[in-house]
Design an enzyme around this catalytic site. Structure first.
Site, PDB file in Angstrom:
ATOM      1  N   TYR A  84       5.019  -4.335   1.966  1.00 29.67           N
ATOM      2  CA  TYR A  84       4.380  -3.671   2.888  1.00 29.67           C
ATOM      3  C   TYR A  84       2.919  -3.879   2.602  1.00 29.67           C
ATOM      4  O   TYR A  84       2.480  -3.529   1.489  1.00 29.67           O
ATOM      5  CB  TYR A  84       4.742  -2.119   2.936  1.00 29.67           C
ATOM      6  CG  TYR A  84       3.975  -1.445   3.868  1.00 29.67           C
ATOM      7  CD1 TYR A  84       4.077  -1.150   5.160  1.00 29.67           C
ATOM      8  CD2 TYR A  84       2.654  -0.797   3.358  1.00 29.67           C
ATOM      9  CE1 TYR A  84       3.457  -0.419   5.929  1.00 29.67           C
ATOM     10  CE2 TYR A  84       2.111   0.102   4.246  1.00 29.67           C
ATOM     11  CZ  TYR A  84       2.281   0.129   5.464  1.00 29.67           C
ATOM     12  OH  TYR A  84       1.788   0.873   6.359  1.00 29.67           O
ATOM     13  N   GLU A 114      -1.522  -3.523   9.915  1.00 33.01           N
ATOM     14  CA  GLU A 114      -0.554  -3.342   9.294  1.00 33.01           C
ATOM     15  C   GLU A 114       0.485  -4.355   9.333  1.00 33.01           C
ATOM     16  O   GLU A 114       0.897  -5.198  10.269  1.00 33.01           O
ATOM     17  CB  GLU A 114       0.412  -2.056   9.846  1.00 33.01           C
ATOM     18  CG  GLU A 114       1.593  -1.779   9.088  1.00 33.01           C
ATOM     19  CD  GLU A 114       2.189  -0.393   9.384  1.00 33.01           C
ATOM     20  OE1 GLU A 114       1.943   0.734   8.712  1.00 33.01           O
ATOM     21  OE2 GLU A 114       2.467  -0.292  10.685  1.00 33.01           O
TER      22      GLU A 114
END
Lengths: 377, 293, 293, 377
Positions: A104, A189
């Site tokens: 992530y 993101e």
């Protein structure tokens, strides 16, 4: 805030050199099939619904295909599905990669520290909120001097990357930092960021662009994001307008006062359905325009709450009366007004002569609005 | 005494020839502020509302010794206008302009900070101390000299609340509208020590909003360092969680940022928290009585 | 007492696994410095000269409470090494690395300054206070504890001069080698107040060079604020004007920057100026006698 | 420091969009003629010698041409001229523009303020040193946030530019700022900057690139600037080496000590002819290399002045003795050494066994060097 769909975010990523799977966008099942057949998307591939709300994996909107026919079938199954009211109109077809770990990585703003922040976790591919705090690394980046090598080294360590993979992360972070700054992003993101051999590949892309930077980015003016049709119209007209679940329309001036008005209505048992913040304007024409937009949302009753500081109550009243005239008789709704402050008396008089009651008492008038909305369920 | 502004505050209005600039230059003067200069490039030598206009802040400061600035220039030019004020030696800048990209504001904030300049705003009503000075756009009529300090993230809601305080017969020492943007030059935590130190403030009203953790941070400060009574209100208790800044935003604020967490934190810090705005005046009355005891 | 360093100085050596880093970590220890950590990315867990090595300055500071840094990393990486030290909370950085582009140094200087970190260097010998601590590379043998302060823009010439002072039987309080690059973190003017305030310094030796106006600026400071006797030497009196930075450079320094202007300014400020380096010890002797009077 | 010739500076300018006259470089009269004949340089044109030293205008090295034949004649007249020892090998042919006012503009470093600085004057086209201070504007620029619009407005005011011309200056300053930062320049200077109609044109270009940033700019490694042949060799070998007018060669370690050594020699009546700064090295191989370079400059005598701090005197002595062996007997010269500090005794012994006298007394040994140089005029 302009939310970009995955394929839009990825086309921004591509411009800055973020490594991506090979992929193409399709808007029909036939197009999906021919993209695969023509070799523009290698097989096996993944077919993904392009919607802004999450949960598409569980909702059957991400499917795999090994032949052009399977790609067509997957596209047919996905197109037209609905996610939180958002219909699937676009698909992203991408090569299916053999991936190692899923990570992530994101860049956003830390309001408290007033600095950009990198958020990284070796546990990607799941909702980041579900990952324990101890496994999430946060480090701020100063816009002067910008992203430095030791920040990149720390991210590599957190993500468990070394050697060629760490150098790949270096380049990726440089690119993300540029996207964040040069595109005026609020959020960039990648989840999951996949380890593929010696390198990294962004399997997903979530990019949110700041509305206020629109003057630097006319290219995003056409991106609708997850706005409703009316919200989209409001955005074009520069009106702060949000649709909710209730039936009372709220017009106020200033975000704080608008929110406080919602609080009062809810406390009194009402259900706000739209809110519209006039901001600093008291130009009667703009008020008329805003009010007509409100009418299109078909509220059961409308509550107007104006505190005239700089704003003149009489100007707002004029715009309102003008707008009420333009609403067809069969579409009218009760209007309860509470106006106070600058030129309050003049405003009250203008409303009164048009048959609109107004008081300067917030609580009493909010109660009247709640009652009016109940009276016409 | 007062907070940040006083009778020696000498204001330059950047963007004075625009509609807002002109209107508020006049309003500030009517409040009693020394508005000594205006700046609009290319308009040097003219006058607006009797205030001399200069081409640059440096020129204005040299000619008038302005020491505070009120910025009204449109968002695309606001960044450079602020930097210009900082470079000209201005140490208090009230940025009224709204819709400034936060990436610009990051540069503005950190540059100003490195030079010792305080920014209030952007997208804010500014600061006012009745009887002393006002820099910004808070309506003059809501004020009355007194001993209640006000710090708020809102605009109109602040006027409403300040006005409510006035109607109870109390007045304000200084009122600061911080602005509600994601990045502001002065936060609650930055402003609280000023009121703690101000001998003319007996009690404080704090108006917050959902989003961010500024109120939670303020509660933490109040608990440990703020000795005067505090009345707080958080707007947006019933607002939809709505359009969030993705998952990353949630990770930063994790477990904070909602009306519930803010109210709980403030109550734990000993503040009186109003559920609705019209409850504030009553709570302020109680607070003042408790302060006198 | 001493200037900038003392017995509580805890040094982290950035680039400790390189040849220079290793050699000078040892030399600093021999001088009596607390060298508590080294940093070389990827080498965490190893040791150099008995000093534990970490991957990052932050890790080193957390583990060892280092409060000063000595930077030996190669020029292309020096900028980020310094920024890393600043972000890890180090407030004194001696940058030994030479050939750092001045554009990098501009970023380093202004960033460090905004965070309250003092840089000495780059391309400098560092700082030493005999009996207390040394951060940098000044040879240990030239020192002897005493009451003469030294500030110099040179490297080897400093050693020569400090050594000369030692031979006259006098010793040094603190010696700072500022570095001779176009942009340095600490200039004469930055360093002079430290020696003025240092009760252990009786007299000061200042070693300048041609180029720039740092010596003229120092003279101005000395004239108004420095009360101790000063002995100065300017190297390069006979150097060719040579390779100048075009006309623009001349416009900035206009009428300054030569050995003549520097010597004249220092003499006007009351300094004893040596024509040649070997005259310095005699002048220092005189200065010390005058200080005792 | 890498000084770029006008045409090199202009090719950097072109990359960043600084407006320039149309022009081409010629290295022979025939090439000059055909550039004009083929229309690559419009007529009338100016033919300018490409030398780094000033004064080429007065020296007849800037001529005008209205026909290809005149261009050839101008080129013939200029090529081969010499300016302070620098032969003209390249010409820049440029269209002759109808110009209005001539301005001065530069960007460089202000060491005292530790900031970049813009220097601007409405009195361009002359040596800027001759312009009174009151007519020169200086303003520093902070690298964070970079060049701002109010700094550009001030420059426009100083230069007397408004409207379209001021907007032209805006773009020009943005470009110059980029050149300064991205090319790691020490100096970017335009004199004259000409007003041509509504716009601005850089008639000259002086760009100096910082040597230390070479790792970011391999493209400048080949640019020789105004170095002598030996200085150029030294630069390739990373040796600080400067040729002067005298006959004594000086080798020392450290710039300050080297300068102090020159001061001492001059004071004692000597004339330094080359100086070579060994810097921090005591690697015998590097010392040998440096010394052999010194030998190529044919000094009458060489004075070695080493203070061994970190440097080991014995290492330096070893390198020196090795080098002396390699110098042919008929090219030898007296070598006077003064070494002191780290391993001084060992170094003295190594020199002594090779027949080289050394002392630790700076004054005495410098006097010996001056005497030796006099002894062999």
């Amino acid at each position: 805030m302009v939310k970009l769909a995955e394929w839009q975010g990825k086309s921004v990523f591509r411009k800055y050199g973020v490594p991506l799977p090979r992929g193409e966008v399709a808007r029909s099942a036939a197009e999906a099939e021919s993209l695969v057949r023509d070799g523009k998307v290698p097989l096996p591939c993944v077919v993904k619904a392009q919607v802004l709300s999450g949960g598409r994996g569980k909702g059957g909107a991400v499917r795999f295909a090994s032949t052009p026919e399977e790609a067509r079938a997957a596209a047919e199954a996905i197109l037209g599905l609905e996610f939180k009211g958002e219909k699937v109109r676009e698909l992203l077809l991408e090569e299916k990669l053999t991936i190692g770990r899923e990570l992530y990585l994101s860049l956003t703003l830390d309001r408290t520290q007033r600095l950009p922040i990198i958020i990284a976790s070796a546990r990607g591919g799941v909702e980041i909120e579900s990952v324990p705090d101890a496994e999430i690394d946060r480090q701020t980046v100063d816009p002067f001097p910008g992203l430095t090598s030791y920040e990149k080294r720390r991210a590599a360590k957190v993500l468990g990357l070394a050697g060629t993979q760490a150098r790949s992360l270096d380049r990726l972070l440089d690119a993300l930092w540029k996207v964040f700054q040069q595109e005026d992003a609020e959020l960039v993101e990648i989840n999951p960021l996949a380890v593929v051999g010696d390198g990294l590949v962004a399997l997903d892309a979530k990019v949110i662009i700041e509305d206020d930077a629109g003057f630097r980015h006319p290219e995003y003016a056409e991106v609708r994001g997850d706005l409703t049709e009316l919200e989209e119209v409001a955005r074009e007209k520069d009106i702060a307008f949000v649709q909710l679940d209730g039936n009372i329309g709220v017009i106020a001036n200033g975000a704080g006062l608008t929110m406080a008005t919602l609080d009062v209505l809810k406390e009194l048992g009402g259900a706000p359905g739209v809110f519209l913040d006039l901001g600093g304007t008291d130009d009667p024409k703009k008020v008329t325009e805003a009010f007509l937009l409100m009418a299109r949302a078909k509220p059961t009753a409308v509550f107007l709450n104006i505190f005239g500081g700089v704003t003149r109550c009489d100007s707002v009243a004029k715009g309102l009366v003008e707008a009420m005239r333009e609403v067809p008789a069969n579409e009218r709704f009760p209007l309860i007004a509470r106006i106070r402050g600058n030129n309050e008396a003049e405003g009250t008089e203008i409303l009164r002569s048009a048959g609109i009651t107004s008081t300067s008492d917030l609580r009493a008038s909010a109660q009247a609005a709640v009652d009016a909305a109940r009276g016409r369920p | 005494m007062s907070v940040l502004v006083d009778r020696d505050t000498r204001v330059v209005v950047q963007g004075i020839t625009g509609h807002q600039g002109t209107v508020h230059a006049r309003e500030m003067r009517l409040f009693g502020t020394s508005v000594v200069a205006g700046v609009t490039p290319g308009k040097a030598g003219t006058e607006v509302e009797g205030v001399p206009v200069f081409d640059s802040v440096r020129d204005a400061v040299e000619a008038t010794h302005a020491n505070a600035s009120s910025i009204f220039v449109p968002a695309p030019y606001a960044r450079d206008a602020l930097l210009e004020a900082v470079d000209a030696g201005i140490r208090l800048c009230v940025v009224v302009t709204e819709h400034i990209p936060f990436h610009d504001m990051l540069v503005m904030y950190h540059y100003a900070r490195s030079k010792g300049t305080r920014i209030i705003g952007p997208n804010c009503p500014g600061i006012a101390s009745p009887g002393a000075s006002k820099v910004g756009i808070i309506p003059n009529v809501v004020f009355r000299p007194g001993r209640i300090g006000v710090i708020s993230r809102s605009g109109t809601l602040t006027y409403e609340i300040v006005s409510g305080i006035k109607e109870t017969g109390l007045g304000q020492s200084t009122c600061i509208g911080l602005g509600g943007d994601p990045v502001v030059g002065t936060t609650f935590v930055d402003a609280l020590p000023l009121f703690e130190a101000d001998p003319d403030t007996d009690a404080l009203v704090m108006v917050g909003e959902i989003g961010g953790t500024a109120e939670e941070d303020a509660a933490e400060y109040i608990r440990h360092h703020f000795t005067k009574p505090v009345v707080a209100y958080i707007a947006g208790r019933s607002a939809p969680p709505g359009k969030r800044m993705g998952h990353a935003g949630a990770i930063i604020t994790r477990g904070k940022g909602t009306a519930q967490t803010k109210v709980a934190a403030l109550e734990a810090a000993g503040a009186r928290v109003a559920r609705l705005p019209y409850e504030i005046p009553t709570l302020v009355g109680e607070a003042v009585r408790s302060a006198r005891r």
